[in-house]
Design an enzyme around this catalytic site. Sequence first.
Site, mmCIF file in Angstrom:
data_model
loop_
_atom_site.group_PDB
_atom_site.id
_atom_site.type_symbol
_atom_site.label_atom_id
_atom_site.label_comp_id
_atom_site.label_asym_id
_atom_site.label_seq_id
_atom_site.Cartn_x
_atom_site.Cartn_y
_atom_site.Cartn_z
ATOM 1 N N GLU A 139 0.811 -1.417 0.068
ATOM 2 C CA GLU A 139 0.153 0.085 -0.061
ATOM 3 C C GLU A 139 0.953 1.192 0.057
ATOM 4 O OE1 GLU A 139 -3.845 0.471 0.138
ATOM 5 O OE2 GLU A 139 -2.441 2.141 -0.748
ATOM 6 N N GLY A 201 13.721 20.465 3.443
ATOM 7 C CA GLY A 201 13.963 18.886 3.611
ATOM 8 C C GLY A 201 12.922 18.429 2.712
ATOM 9 N N ASP A 215 10.345 9.705 -9.650
ATOM 10 C CA ASP A 215 9.623 9.068 -8.815
ATOM 11 C C ASP A 215 8.421 9.000 -9.166
ATOM 12 O OD1 ASP A 215 8.982 8.591 -5.728
ATOM 13 O OD2 ASP A 215 7.733 10.435 -6.055
ATOM 14 N N LYS A 219 6.218 5.303 -9.550
ATOM 15 C CA LYS A 219 4.613 5.039 -9.158
ATOM 16 C C LYS A 219 3.864 4.800 -10.287
ATOM 17 C CE LYS A 219 5.604 7.915 -5.146
ATOM 18 N NZ LYS A 219 5.564 9.002 -4.389
#
Lengths: 361, 361
Positions: A139, A201, A215, A219
Amino acid sequence: MTGQIDVAIIVLRQLATVPALSTLRVVALQNSKKTLLAQPGQALSLQDWKSQLENSSVSDLALDKLVSSLKELEASNQRHIAVIDNTSNDDVASFYPSFLEAGFSVVTPNKKAFSGSLDLFKAIEKANAKPYGPLTYQESTVGAGLPIIGSLNDLIVTGDKIKKIEGVLSGTMSYIFNEFSPAAGSSAKFSDIVRVARQNGYTEPHPGDDLSGSDVARKLTILSRLVPELADKLPEGFKSVDTQSLTPAGLAGEQDADTYMKRLPEFDTEFDQLRASAQEKKCVLRYVGLIDVEKNIIKAGLESYPADHPFATSLGGSDNIISFTTERYPRPLLVQGAGAGADVTAMGVVADLVRVAERRG
Amino acid sequence: MTGQIDVAIIVLRQLATVPALSTLRVVALQNSKKTLLAQPGQALSLQDWKSQLENSSVSDLALDKLVSSLKELEASNQRHIAVIDNTSNDDVASFYPSFLEAGFSVVTPNKKAFSGSLDLFKAIEKANAKPYGPLTYQESTVGAGLPIIGSLNDLIVTGDKIKKIEGVLSGTMSYIFNEFSPAAGSSAKFSDIVRVARQNGYTEPHPGDDLSGSDVARKLTILSRLVPELADKLPEGFKSVDTQSLTPAGLAGEQDADTYMKRLPEFDTEFDQLRASAQEKKCVLRYVGLIDVEKNIIKAGLESYPADHPFATSLGGSDNIISFTTERYPRPLLVQGAGAGADVTAMGVVADLVRVAERRG
């Protein structure tokens, strides 16, 4: 946006407070230096595991040794064993088929196994296929604790047809464009926003690693492989996704993060122009992932959305949002919320573990 | 918005096409007239169950007889038995503790057991508490197939603190107010919208049953009982919820639906005034359910939302939307989509069944 080590710590912290988990025991812990194994028939303490792990005399066992130790430890009972992989490591990911073949379920926020080569993914799928057998629970690989993988799986397993999946899937990209191109308009400089994001950050140490879009491409790979029609489409995983990098051509290949950041303002005009042409159409810019099943498109990149679209109005902070358009949901099913951070990532992992724990044995 | 009989039919249709359900067998079917039992060790055909059920020589068995028949049928194996209750019947609901005590899980979109008396709910909870034991699965009781119950359970079981749950939880109310009070403004008459909704089958036969708010109150009861801090708060279930009825005082108690509809225009001015005073504040009207854990409030009623709020902009059709504000999600976790209809209700039921099927035995 966060180091994976935090996720491991918070998973254990959440487990220690989970009320209903009388059926779940932690019997082994491993980091890159040490392995801690429980006494046969006992569980590890979730209170002082840190010092116990540090002081363990067992080094970091190779994964095949870990498997045999776990089998030995649990040989006398019929309990279901799950391995939690809180790393973002490729080697651990490529060991999932072996975990599964040993009868262990795998619970993980690690995107690598599901977004890399199709061969590894197929091997995992095959090992997942035994009735009542071990399963991978993932998940947290997309949107952290948000109900995204579970919802997509539920749609598919109950026979719905996925038409389109579209979303802001990177917390960092979400933050950058919510600031750079809000529905109300803005004149902020792209480089200033990236700089602030980095200082807080919100980015990887090298912001180019976020701006590359990889990224989001990972996904998209994870999601598209769950859609039967697209299962074989990305042989090289995220590398096969049509991905628009936001690193300006003039900065491509700049390895030094500080130089990258210093030179980024040279390209602010390019971004200003993109925003201006979106604004002319009363649109905002968002970096999105798009899976269009009917058109056979999987791509990550900048898109324009009307100012009253949920991606424009409803989004804030570093929220993720995802929309599933299906045969059953012609008006899409939407899920939105924080999609990164150790707390919410750990939550997805622990919720998956609870599902494992509800299984018998 | 749909008869429960449709849900049962579509559950069976979805089950017949579920690819991965080699571990799941349908062994008994019952409607209000007949019961159909499989031969020992066999499954019922999901193709011609309808005629088989019609022609069955077994009448509608009392539930205790059904339990013993199922036990007998499955005595020779270790399989997990689940009962699917697709009725909206109170008597079936009050039998859940007996199903659970017999070792059967219960999968249902029937709100009655979870939104009625606290005593029944406590009895169900108690029977749910056995390690590896049977469980109730109730995703479709709120928002049909939308991931609402599962998400709330995941938040709570992993130790998050729920602060606020807020949502448009009735598809009928959603449609009415999306039409009556859109973000862009409207001058449509309330009674006209209700009339069209009724003609299209979006309301109960008597629209007063929707406008009473009791459906929303039931869903609030279901959700609040999952929140530990509120578990004991509604002794009489939905009747204990502070609920604003939209039936004008002058029409209260009007049992005849046609008379009700004929007289509703007399009260349009009242609704116009409510809308005008919301519009003055640049707000829209929505009929929402609200659970504020810190303030200890559970209520259903009309509320105003700014025109750029997700409840105002993002909502359309008869969509449900729900927002969970928690310690981990200070910016709320949002879920939106169709929250009624036989297809999406059946999907929630079948997805729950798949979870049962993944359990061993």
